[in-house]
Write an enzyme that holds these catalytic residues in place. Sequence first.
Site, short mmCIF file in Angstrom:
data_model
loop_
_atom_site.label_atom_id
_atom_site.label_comp_id
_atom_site.label_asym_id
_atom_site.label_seq_id
_atom_site.Cartn_x
_atom_site.Cartn_y
_atom_site.Cartn_z
N HIS A 198 96.68 36.27 130.68
CA HIS A 198 96.08 34.95 130.62
C HIS A 198 96.94 33.83 130.04
CE1 HIS A 198 92.26 36.54 131.90
NE2 HIS A 198 92.34 37.48 130.97
N LYS A 219 93.06 40.73 142.90
CA LYS A 219 92.15 40.31 141.83
C LYS A 219 91.42 39.06 142.32
CE LYS A 219 91.71 39.56 136.91
NZ LYS A 219 92.36 39.51 135.61
N ASN A 259 91.40 34.74 138.22
CA ASN A 259 92.07 34.83 136.93
C ASN A 259 92.33 33.44 136.40
OD1 ASN A 259 93.22 36.91 135.04
ND2 ASN A 259 94.97 35.52 135.19
N THR A 260 92.22 33.29 135.09
CA THR A 260 92.51 32.03 134.43
C THR A 260 93.77 32.19 133.59
OG1 THR A 260 90.17 31.44 134.33
CG2 THR A 260 91.64 30.33 132.79
N HIS A 286 90.35 38.99 124.44
CA HIS A 286 89.60 38.99 125.70
C HIS A 286 89.26 37.56 126.10
CE1 HIS A 286 86.78 40.21 128.80
NE2 HIS A 286 85.87 39.42 128.26
N PHE A 287 89.44 37.24 127.38
CA PHE A 287 89.04 35.94 127.92
C PHE A 287 87.59 36.09 128.37
CE2 PHE A 287 88.62 32.51 130.93
CZ PHE A 287 89.34 31.50 130.34
#
Length: 145
Positions: A39, A67, A70-71, A142-143
């Site tokens: 991230h 995927k 995603n950021t 964790h995002f």
Amino acid sequence: MALQKTFSLLLLLLQMLLGLGLVQPSYGQSMYQQFLRQHVDSEETGGTDLYCNTIMQTWGMTRPTCKQFNTFIQADIGAINNICRNLNIQCKNGKMNCHKGVVRVIDCRLTTGSPGNCRYEGRGSSRNVVIACDGKPPVPVHFDG
């Protein structure tokens, strides 16, 4: 003499880097490293489709499957770590170790493709993000959104 000075400086730098790593919690170190790998891209300021197509493939997010989303946070790690000092809020999983802060991000969303040939749409913005933090001192692991 110059070689000895260079060696001493390199040794000092290595000690500083190791020292920074030692303040991270050992149980959460791998989660912290994974968070950084998935991230954090403090080098880039884009937000284009080309950026997302390139980074998602380069960072291994197109195999074995594409995927979906995603950021990438576009801030230095110090600014991201500082989010962990903000007021605790509830995470999506119900735990109370999340924190909110405003950063520049690039969201990459899958549009089409198959493994190895995934195509993404990129959108950059500054917005609130929520990250889970653990350890003493707390670091992002964790995002959450």
